[in-house]
Design an enzyme around this catalytic site. Structure first.
Site, short mmCIF file in Angstrom:
data_model
loop_
_atom_site.label_atom_id
_atom_site.label_comp_id
_atom_site.label_asym_id
_atom_site.label_seq_id
_atom_site.Cartn_x
_atom_site.Cartn_y
_atom_site.Cartn_z
N ARG A 1 16.37 -6.67 10.47
CA ARG A 1 16.57 -6.57 9.02
C ARG A 1 17.97 -7.03 8.59
O ARG A 1 18.10 -7.79 7.64
CB ARG A 1 16.26 -5.15 8.53
CG ARG A 1 14.76 -4.88 8.44
CD ARG A 1 14.48 -3.52 7.84
NE ARG A 1 15.16 -2.46 8.58
CZ ARG A 1 15.49 -1.28 8.07
NH1 ARG A 1 15.24 -1.02 6.80
NH2 ARG A 1 16.08 -0.39 8.81
N ASN B 1 10.89 -2.21 6.58
CA ASN B 1 10.00 -1.90 7.69
C ASN B 1 8.73 -1.28 7.14
O ASN B 1 8.80 -0.43 6.26
CB ASN B 1 10.63 -0.88 8.63
CG ASN B 1 11.71 -1.49 9.49
OD1 ASN B 1 11.77 -2.71 9.64
ND2 ASN B 1 12.55 -0.65 10.06
#
Ligand SMILES: [Zn+2]
Ligand SMILES: [Zn+2]
EC number: 6.2.-.-
Length: 759
Positions: free
Chosen positions: A20, A38
């Site tokens: 990320r 997520n």
């Protein structure tokens, strides 16, 4: 693609590996806005919008550049209408679940972290639990996906202000939003206790533990997936003590060496081996021992190889650094035959009398995971044990399953596996399922997957081995009953072939399945099989090794000379067989000598029979007098293979008749002295290679151009070479992703169920 907004879904190892932050940096550097988050099950969803060229550029770079530990399995991009996001954000995890994603395995410590641990100016100086986006425990600390700190055993260690600042700093690539970071101020602590649980006062428990090891003590060390027993590897007395205490007379013990240059002093390390040793998985690699190796013979008695790994946590690195040798025995700390130990209380109880001291820490081990073991088979890396660093990675199926499945595996070196969507997910190494502890570990591993992947067990298929005495079969039946799920059994060696078909994406295959034992369709013990498995899952047994008696049943698997005697009696009759055996003085290889030999010869007539390749190799090892007892799984076969190193191939009278390899006649010639003009080393090598040739011939005669080889004996380089002599190097496919032995059975059970269209 030309659009000013895109939704990207990524599946693979994308959580807990700095993915990320990587996306965030990429998006902001291109001036895009949107979000990354997520999804439960650990898939990542990205939304980007801005200039069309930049969106396109984003997708291109994302595809091409993945962070070190990440692995993109699948990427789905769709064109969208811009929503007018201001800036790019990393959103909180969502419990929404679309596609499942891989749970990351544990990663060995990275170079950058080690540098910080060794730098006196760094705040992680000498900190044993340092990790970052590229490294550290994952699977072993996870209670459930997604990989957020709250779902791991890191939740007991709230970040201090300094760590929190780095966690929130988007310019910090290795720590920004990384769940497993910590420091000496906020992280876990080490402590040292004696075997009675009393704390041992020490300013630096780690240094003190190293000193105790140097003095000859055995120290139990809590790592990331379990406990090790650490001891000197250069001192016979210490090793004798360790072997007596562990009740493990000869089974090889694993070593850990500080770095590659230390490992190079112990074993022969070539380029391929170095790559494996240094890979993020940091497995134990079995390599030829150097003739001038300072390692005691007692580390691997009777063997010419050693299993070596490199430190995979700063804790291990610092411990080794403080010791005098810079290499130690690091064997898994479990009682013989029991699964690896997980917590302090259990360690103190079970390792009492084995370890003198315990180096412990207060971070919980959630999922136990043993070290992985890899060896080279005819030049290719193959698993002996697939666990830490690899599990629970998945293997892709050719099509999505219609419902989920749970496979219980076989018995020795066991794993379970589940199937969902288009994946097979094998568990970590569980062990020999012969006792209640291991069975419970198996259930625990299955239940973890059921929860993590949200499996609908009621509609599932439960698969087991056909063997009526395997505890895993009993377990599978119980699970099926409890879940009211469908239950099915698959033949052992067909499953071995199916596991390889899965690996290589084959819809039909000629397979050579060679191992110690498996329950055959005719009720006999199989283990040297040539099998054709067709697209519709039907199969034909094309050939096999001759059935040889196993005088005394199980005892014949422990004393290989009994197998030899059985072959002689079968081929020459009771009297002549026994007399050849005695003339060769083979009764000296039996604990009961002459009396045992006479009795065993009589037992041969009414004993179980086997086509096992393992038992044939045992008998050859006995005939060459290089093995008298099997004290661990595969011992005589391993001794035989290593004894052959440097030997040459000579033609031997091992023949095939009507699809049967005539092993009895061959053993008779070998034990009767007919081959005594051949050097024993050449004999040893050629016996194995000839076996491979015979199996290859059977397959070829039945129309095979290519075969897959599986089963515990598929790691034997000479057998594989023999097959390749007949079929050509590229036409003999050996296991790469799954262990060839019974650790690969559970995945084979799943794939066979796909072939037979049950799932
Ligand atoms: Zn790192
Ligand atoms: Zn901190």
């Amino acid at each position: 693609m030309h659009c000013s907004a895109a939704r990207v879904k990524v599946v693979g190892i994308v959580q807990g590996v700095g993915f990320r932050p990587h996306v965030y940096r990429l998006a902001t550097s291109l001036g895009l806005s949107g979000y990354v988050r997520n999804l439960g099950g650990s898939e990542v969803e990205i939304w980007v919008e801005g200039a069309a060229e930049q969106v396109q550029e984003f997708v291109r770079i994302l595809r091409e550049k993945t962070p070190r530990a990440a692995e993109i399995e699948e990427m789905e991009v769709s064109c969208e209408e811009p929503r007018g996001y201001a800036g790019f954000r990393m959103e909180r995890s969502s419990d929404e679940k679309e596609k499942i994603s891989m749970i990351p395995p544990d990663f060995g410590v990275c170079e950058d972290c080690l540098k910080e641990v060794l730098d006196p100016a760094s705040r992680w100086y000498c900190y044993p639990f340092h990790s970052c986006a590229w490294c550290g425990p994952r699977f072993s600390v996870m209670y459930k996906p997604p990989y957020d700190r709250g779902n791991t055993s890191w939740r007991d260690f709230p970040l201090c202000r300094k760590c929190l600042r780095e966690y929130e700093d988007e310019t910090n690539l290795r720590r920004f939003h990384i769940q497993g970071i910590s420091c000496p101020e906020c992280g876990p602590r080490l402590y040292l206790v004696a075997d009675n649980g009393e704390p041992v006062p020490a300013a630096d428990p780690l240094r003190e533990a190293a000193r105790l090891v140097d003095e000859g003590y055995i120290v139990a060390v809590k790592g990331i997936g379990g406990f090790h027993l650490a001891s000197l590897a250069s001192d016979d007395e210490v090793l004798m003590k360790l072997r007596v205490r562990k009740r493990r007379p000869r089974k090889p013990l694993a070593l850990m060496a500080l770095d590659v240059s230390t490992a190079e002093k112990l074993v022969e390390v070539d380029e391929k081996a170095r790559e494996l040793l240094e890979s993020p998985a940091k497995p134990i690699v079995v390599l030829p021992r150097r003739t001038d190796s300072p390692v005691s013979e007692l580390v691997a008695p009777g063997l010419r190889s050693l299993g070596v790994m490199l430190p995979y946590t700063p804790l291990h690195y610092l411990l080794l650094l403080e010791t005098r040798d810079k290499f130690l025995v690091m064997t898994s700390g479990n009682e013989s035959g029991e699964p690896i130990i997980r917590d302090e209380e259990e360690a103190l109880r079970k390792l009492k009398g084995v370890a003198d001291y315990f180096l412990l820490h207060n971070r919980r081990i959630v999922n136990r995971v043993d070290d992985s073991v890899v060896r080279f088979t005819d030049g290719e890396a193959t698993f002996l044990r697939r666990s830490r660093g690899y599990a629970p990675r998945w293997i892709r199926l050719p099509r999505p399953v219609k419902r989920c499945a749970i496979a219980a595996g076989a018995m020795l070196m066991n794993t379970a596996a589940v199937a969902t969507e288009n994946y097979v997910i094998p568990t970590q190494h569980i062990g020999d399922v012969e006792n209640i502890e291991t069975l419970e570990f198996l259930v625990e591993a299955i239940e973890f997957f059921v929860k993590a992947y949200n499996l609908r067990v009621k509609e599932s298929l439960v698969v087991a081995d056909k063997h009526p005495l395997y505890p895993t079969r009993e377990l599978a039946r119980e699970l099926a009953e409890r879940w009211q799920a469908e239950y099915v059994e698959v033949q052992h060696h067909v499953t071995h072939v199916a596991a390889l078909m899965l690996e290589y994406g084959l819809s039909e295959a000629y397979g050579v399945a060679i191992d110690g034992a498996g329950y055959g369709d005719d009720g006999q013990i199989w283990g040297g099989e040539v099998i054709y498995v067709s697209e519709d899952s039907s199969y034909r047994r094309l050939g096999h090794l001759e059935y040889l008696p196993m005088p005394g049943g199980d005892r014949a698997t422990h004393y290989p000379a009994r197998m030899l005697l059985g072959a002689l009696v079968k081929t020459s009759g009771l009297e002549d067989g026994l007399s050849i055996f005695l003339k060769g003085r083979y009764h000296e290889l039996l604990p009961g000598g002459l009396v045992e030999a006479t009795l065993a010869a009589r037992q041969a007539e009414n004993s179980p029979r086997t086509s096992s390749a393992g038992r044939f190799l045992d008998a050859v090892a006995a005939a060459l007098r290089i093995a008298h007892e099997r004290s661990y799984e595969g011992e005589p076969a391993i001794v035989l293979e290593e004894y052959s190193w440097g030997g040459s191939f000579v033609e031997l009278p091992l023949e095939v008749e009507n699809g049967t390899v005539l092993t009895g006649e061959f053993l008779l010639k070998l034990a009767g002295g007919e081959l005594s003009s051949v050097h024993p080393r050449d004999l040893a090598r050629s016996a194995q290679q000839s076996l491979g040739r015979c199996l290859g011939l059977i397959a070829k005669e039945q129309g095979a151009r290519r075969v897959v080889v599986s089963g515990g004996a598929a790691v034997n380089s000479y057998i594989v070479r023999g097959l390749r002599d007949v079929l050509g190097r590229d036409n003999v496919l050996i296991p790469r992703k799954l262990p060839p032995g019974d650790g690969g059975i559970s995945s084979g059970q799943i794939f066979y169920s796909v072939l037979s269209d049950r799932i």
